[in-house]
Design a protein around this motif. Structure first.
Motif, PDB file in Angstrom:
ATOM      1  N   THR A  45       0.838  -1.200   0.000  1.00 28.57           N
ATOM      2  CA  THR A  45       0.000   0.000   0.000  1.00 28.57           C
ATOM      3  C   THR A  45       0.872   1.250   0.000  1.00 28.57           C
ATOM      4  N   PHE A  46       1.879   1.253   0.835  1.00 22.89           N
ATOM      5  CA  PHE A  46       2.777   2.404   0.931  1.00 22.89           C
ATOM      6  C   PHE A  46       3.535   2.608  -0.378  1.00 22.89           C
ATOM      7  N   LEU A  47       4.065   1.511  -0.903  1.00 16.05           N
ATOM      8  CA  LEU A  47       4.833   1.592  -2.145  1.00 16.05           C
ATOM      9  C   LEU A  47       3.989   2.174  -3.273  1.00 16.05           C
ATOM     10  N   ARG A  48       2.758   1.709  -3.368  1.00 18.76           N
ATOM     11  CA  ARG A  48       1.889   2.128  -4.482  1.00 18.76           C
ATOM     12  C   ARG A  48       1.421   3.572  -4.365  1.00 18.76           C
ATOM     13  N   VAL A  90       7.790  -2.595 -10.530  1.00 15.39           N
ATOM     14  CA  VAL A  90       7.815  -4.047 -10.751  1.00 15.39           C
ATOM     15  C   VAL A  90       6.887  -4.660  -9.710  1.00 15.39           C
ATOM     16  N   PHE A  91       5.928  -5.446 -10.174  1.00 13.08           N
ATOM     17  CA  PHE A  91       4.859  -5.909  -9.296  1.00 13.08           C
ATOM     18  C   PHE A  91       5.220  -7.226  -8.603  1.00 13.08           C
ATOM     19  N   GLN A  92       4.395  -7.530  -7.595  1.00 13.18           N
ATOM     20  CA  GLN A  92       4.637  -8.722  -6.781  1.00 13.18           C
ATOM     21  C   GLN A  92       4.569  -9.993  -7.630  1.00 13.18           C
ATOM     22  N   LYS A  93       3.530 -10.072  -8.479  1.00 10.99           N
ATOM     23  CA  LYS A  93       3.418 -11.223  -9.381  1.00 10.99           C
ATOM     24  C   LYS A  93       3.835 -10.786 -10.770  1.00 10.99           C
ATOM     25  N   PRO A  94       4.588 -11.628 -11.494  1.00  6.12           N
ATOM     26  CA  PRO A  94       4.950 -11.244 -12.867  1.00  6.12           C
ATOM     27  C   PRO A  94       3.681 -10.999 -13.684  1.00  6.12           C
ATOM     28  N   ASN A  95       3.643  -9.892 -14.408  1.00 10.33           N
ATOM     29  CA  ASN A  95       2.448  -9.593 -15.212  1.00 10.33           C
ATOM     30  C   ASN A  95       2.825  -9.102 -16.605  1.00 10.33           C
ATOM     31  N   PRO A 166      13.315   5.447 -16.061  1.00 12.34           N
ATOM     32  CA  PRO A 166      12.731   6.330 -15.049  1.00 12.34           C
ATOM     33  C   PRO A 166      13.820   6.754 -14.066  1.00 12.34           C
ATOM     34  N   SER A 167      13.495   7.620 -13.131  1.00  7.60           N
ATOM     35  CA  SER A 167      14.510   7.981 -12.143  1.00  7.60           C
ATOM     36  C   SER A 167      14.253   7.279 -10.817  1.00  7.60           C
ATOM     37  N   ILE A 168      13.056   6.739 -10.696  1.00  6.43           N
ATOM     38  CA  ILE A 168      12.684   6.037  -9.464  1.00  6.43           C
ATOM     39  C   ILE A 168      12.155   4.660  -9.857  1.00  6.43           C
ATOM     40  N   ILE A 169      12.519   3.646  -9.090  1.00  7.44           N
ATOM     41  CA  ILE A 169      11.954   2.327  -9.355  1.00  7.44           C
ATOM     42  C   ILE A 169      11.347   1.763  -8.080  1.00  7.44           C
ATOM     43  N   LEU A 170      10.090   1.359  -8.197  1.00  2.90           N
ATOM     44  CA  LEU A 170       9.395   0.737  -7.077  1.00  2.90           C
ATOM     45  C   LEU A 170       9.313  -0.754  -7.347  1.00  2.90           C
ATOM     46  N   MET A 171       9.787  -1.557  -6.382  1.00  2.00           N
ATOM     47  CA  MET A 171       9.771  -3.003  -6.600  1.00  2.00           C
ATOM     48  C   MET A 171       9.044  -3.686  -5.456  1.00  2.00           C
ATOM     49  N   ILE A 199      15.646   3.716  -5.528  1.00  2.00           N
ATOM     50  CA  ILE A 199      14.931   2.445  -5.543  1.00  2.00           C
ATOM     51  C   ILE A 199      14.270   2.168  -4.193  1.00  2.00           C
ATOM     52  N   ILE A 200      13.011   1.774  -4.250  1.00  2.00           N
ATOM     53  CA  ILE A 200      12.347   1.264  -3.047  1.00  2.00           C
ATOM     54  C   ILE A 200      11.967  -0.173  -3.330  1.00  2.00           C
ATOM     55  N   ILE A 201      12.341  -1.063  -2.441  1.00  2.00           N
ATOM     56  CA  ILE A 201      12.057  -2.477  -2.670  1.00  2.00           C
ATOM     57  C   ILE A 201      11.385  -3.085  -1.445  1.00  2.00           C
ATOM     58  N   VAL A 202      10.261  -3.738  -1.684  1.00  2.00           N
ATOM     59  CA  VAL A 202       9.588  -4.480  -0.621  1.00  2.00           C
ATOM     60  C   VAL A 202      10.156  -5.888  -0.639  1.00  2.00           C
ATOM     61  N   THR A 203      10.528  -6.405   0.510  1.00  2.00           N
ATOM     62  CA  THR A 203      11.021  -7.785   0.520  1.00  2.00           C
ATOM     63  C   THR A 203      10.701  -8.483   1.837  1.00  2.00           C
ATOM     64  N   HIS A 204      10.477  -9.786   1.728  1.00  2.00           N
ATOM     65  CA  HIS A 204      10.290 -10.613   2.921  1.00  2.00           C
ATOM     66  C   HIS A 204      11.575 -11.334   3.271  1.00  2.00           C
ATOM     67  N   ASN A 205      12.580 -11.126   2.448  1.00  2.00           N
ATOM     68  CA  ASN A 205      13.837 -11.841   2.621  1.00  2.00           C
ATOM     69  C   ASN A 205      14.828 -10.939   3.350  1.00  2.00           C
ATOM     70  N   MET A 206      15.091 -11.279   4.603  1.00  2.00           N
ATOM     71  CA  MET A 206      15.936 -10.416   5.438  1.00  2.00           C
ATOM     72  C   MET A 206      17.360 -10.320   4.901  1.00  2.00           C
TER      73      MET A 206
END
Ligand SMILES: Nc1ncnc2c1ncn2[C@@H]1O[C@H](COP(=O)(O)OP(=O)(O)OP(=O)(O)O)[C@@H](O)[C@H]1O
Ligand SMILES: [Mg+2]
Lengths: 251, 285
Positions: A45-48, A90-95, A166-171, A199-206
């Motif tokens: 939600t925050f990323l979007r 770049v979205f959570q599921k490949p689209n 782009p200058s910003i990438i949201l992943m 770059i902002i990246i959401v990850t569950h992988n520590m």
């Protein structure tokens, strides 16, 4: 370094439900920031918020301000499509689009009016190389992207976002569908891109967060608990919750 | 008997019941087609296809009728496709959800249930008289287009709905406008479904009789149309006309004309299925 992105007193609601509580956060230019936290805490939600992709959710409502390069992007006069040309996602599921690999990567360029075949070819190749996919697909760029494996599809999506420079990438968890080798390639790529991109990246992988990010933000149930340099978050966090989460004691 | 045996028995019973139900439909259809073919197939020859209508059954042909049907189909297609697809796109992609749009939605589905004679009266008044098209091909096509418009709108919306939201998100995310997203991504991906709806609509239109009779299509047209403003007849009207005569020779003519009408519908459906399969092979979510 400048603040490229900023969230000011941001509250987000889906109908009655409050998904983000008074978030204040600044993002440095040309740095990688990882968003971590348990499932459902509001990372996506925050990323979007930053490319206004939540606008398509009927029940979505936001209070506060989001600034890109110092300018509010939720004001009336903002042209959302222009905004997004500078912010790749770049979205959570490949689209991938149900089109050829080439068409997928060239799409963003084409809608900006670039028609020159040679230019398109060059940019598509460059983007696919950056996304570590070129060697695997260079001989069948006309193949449908849907015929690729999940991991390859995700790299097509990454290439597609990079092609428009782009200058910003949201992943949003870009590597959750990738094998370790492809993941390593994407992480390497993120490292490369940092020079020119925010770059902002959401990850569950520590491990991933600690490997690739300069800053890490920990979210918990809609609150921003802690935001600091990544090494500090991982070695000496201020909050016990953060400590528990990164050491896997909950979440 | 154990519970498992009972369940398997139920399973079998339903399977047989299903076969029975399917067969009823098939048998009736087969009987009907067999009957028609038995009566009419020997009547079909080159003369029958190329002769003008006549008061003598053995000299009468269906040239003007099938030519009229083809004119009608082409113009109905040209009118209904842009209108129906555009309306479907608007409702699905652009229109905001509101009480008004819900009302509109229900009514579009209801429109599909309005008897076709009513559309004929509407067409007579609006296209025939108000727009001065008289009983021309254009008036007939416009009326039929109205009649099948709901089918195209509903099919378009269903086809658009079937395109995963993630595709739109990907397109928007790259900075595409709504129109670019619809035109470059959503429409191509839903083409197969839209085409199916269009074919359904056209197949319906080609078999319609009542509304065309109401707007004044004639049973006896001694020339093939050469412009959309010409008077016309169509196969179903010719069939209806022949059936309603007492002489046996005319009902044989009608049977033969029915075979031709069935063939036209069959070929059109075949072409559509071919295109749809070809298209859908490329797109497989
Ligand atoms: N479209 C929506 N409508 C209503 N509620 C939503 C919607 N999207 C998300 N939410 C709610 O908002 C909260 C945050 O969701 P979000 O997708 O941002 O979580 P997340 O941190 O990305 O989780 P994950 O790690 O599982 O992807 C969740 O409680 C979720 O149920
Ligand atoms: Mg998420």
């Amino acid at each position: 370094m400048e603040n490229k992105l900023e969230a000011k007193n941001v509250n987000v609601f889906y109908g009655e439900f409050q998904a983000l509580n008074n978030i204040n956060m600044k993002f440095k230019e040309n740095a990688v920031t990882a968003l971590i936290g348990p499932s459902g805490c509001g990372k996506s939600t925050f990323l979007r918020l930053f490319n206004r992709m939540n606008d398509y959710v009927d029940s979505f409502r936001m209070e506060g301000e989001i600034l890109v390069d110092g300018n509010g992007i939720y004001t009336k006069d903002v042209l959302v499509d222009e905004l997004r040309k500078g912010i790749g996602m770049v979205f959570q599921k490949p689209n991938p689009f149900p089109k050829s690999i080439f068409e997928n990567v060239a799409y963003g360029l084409k809608i900006q009016g670039i028609k020159n075949k040679a230019v398109l070819k060059n940019k598509v190749r460059k983007a696919l190389q950056q996304a570590a996919l070129w060697d695997e697909v260079k001989n069948d760029l006309d193949k449908s992207a849907l015929e690729l494996s999940g991991g390859q599809q995700q790299r097509v999506c990454i290439a597609r976002a990079l092609a428009v420079e782009p200058s910003i990438i949201l992943m949003d968890e870009p590597t959750s569908a990738l094998d370790p080798i492809a993941t390593a390639k994407v992480e390497e790529l993120i490292h490369e891109l940092k020079k020119d991109y925010t770059i902002i990246i959401v990850t569950h992988n520590m491990q991933q967060a600690s490997r690739i990010s300069d800053y890490t933000a920990f979210f918990y149930m809609g609150d921003l608990i802690e935001h600091n340099k990544t090494d500090i978050i991982f070695t000496n966090p201020e909050h016990e919750r953060t400590q528990n989460y990164i050491t896997g004691r909950f979440g | 008997m154990t519970r498992g045996q009972i369940n398997r028995l139920k399973d079998k019973a339903f399977a047989y019941f299903g076969v029975f139900c399917t067969l009823i439909g098939l048998v009736i259809l087969a009987f009907f087609i067999g009957n028609i073919f038995y009566d009419g197939i020997t009547r079909i020859d080159w003369d029958f296809l190329t002769n003008l209508p006549s008061r003598k059954a053995e000299k009468a042909g269906i040239l003007t009728a099938w030519a009229g049907s083809i004119w009608i189909v082409i113009f109905t297609f040209l009118i209904v496709v842009p209108l129906g697809v555009a309306a479907g796109i608007y409702l699905e992609e652009y229109g905001e959800k509101s009480k008004l749009s819900e009302l509109l939605e229900v009514n579009i589905s209801n429109l599909a249930g309005v008897p076709s004679v009513i559309y004929g009266l509407l067409g007579l008044e609006i296209f025939g008289r108000l727009f001065g098209m008289g009983n021309s091909i254009l008036a007939g096509s416009a009326t039929l287009a109205l009649l099948v418009l709901p089918i195209v709108i509903v099919a378009t919306r269903e086809a658009l709905k079937a395109v995963p939201p993630s595709i739109r998100a990907a397109s928007y995310g790259l900075g595409a406008t709504k129109w670019q997203t619809v035109w470059h991504q959503v429409l191509p991906a839903s083409f197969g479904g839209i085409l199916t709806g269009v074919i359904l609509a056209i197949s319906r239109a080609v078999g319609e009789t009542a509304p065309l009779i109401v707007i004044g299509a004639l049973a006896y047209v001694p020339f093939t149309p050469s412009s959309p403003m010409d008077e016309f007849t169509v196969l179903p009207i010719q069939i209806f006309n022949w059936i309603s005569r007492p002489q046996h020779e005319f009902s044989i003519n009608a049977a033969a004309a029915i075979i031709v009408l069935l063939l036209i519908t069959f070929v059109m459906n075949g072409i559509a299925v071919y295109f749809r399969n070809k298209w859908q092979k490329k797109i497989n979510w």
